[in-house]
Structures are given as C-alpha cells and as structure tokens.
Design a protein around this motif. Structure first.
Motif: not given
Length: 60
Positions: A4-7, A9-15, A53-54
């Motif tokens: 998701s960091a490479y899309l 805009p790069s996507l905000t995620t939850v780890r 970025e998202s």
C-alpha cells in the motif's frame, strides 16, 4: 499491506500484531476451557496507524 506504500496516493493503513493477538486469544480460550474463575482479558499491542498520502486535507 506492505504494497500500500507503493500506490498513488500511498494508502494509510493499520498495522496489527496478528501473532500476538492470536496467542492472547488462544490463552483466553484455554483458560475458559479449563474453567478458571479469573477470566482477565489478555494484553496485546495497540494497533499502529501508518499515515500516508491518502490521509489529510483535500487538495486545493
């Protein structure tokens, strides 16, 4: 998701610590099956928000 960091805009995620969560839940289930009186909730790590970025204000 690591990708998701490479899309754009790069996507905000939850780890999440899925291994730790699974171990904690299994321990709770095992204690429940053994009929232990004290059923305390297991402690696990809080989810971590990875802001990319998202997330943010809309473009002007």
């Amino acid at each position: 998701m690591a990708w998701s960091a490479y899309l754009h805009p790069s996507l905000t995620t939850v780890r999440l610590d899925f291994e730790g969560l699974g171990r904690a839940c299994f321990g709770l289930l095992l204690r429940r099956l053994q009929s232990e009186a004290a059923l305390s909730l297991p402690a696990w790590n809080e989810p971590e928000l990875i802001v990319r970025e998202s997330s943010g204000p809309p473009p002007s």
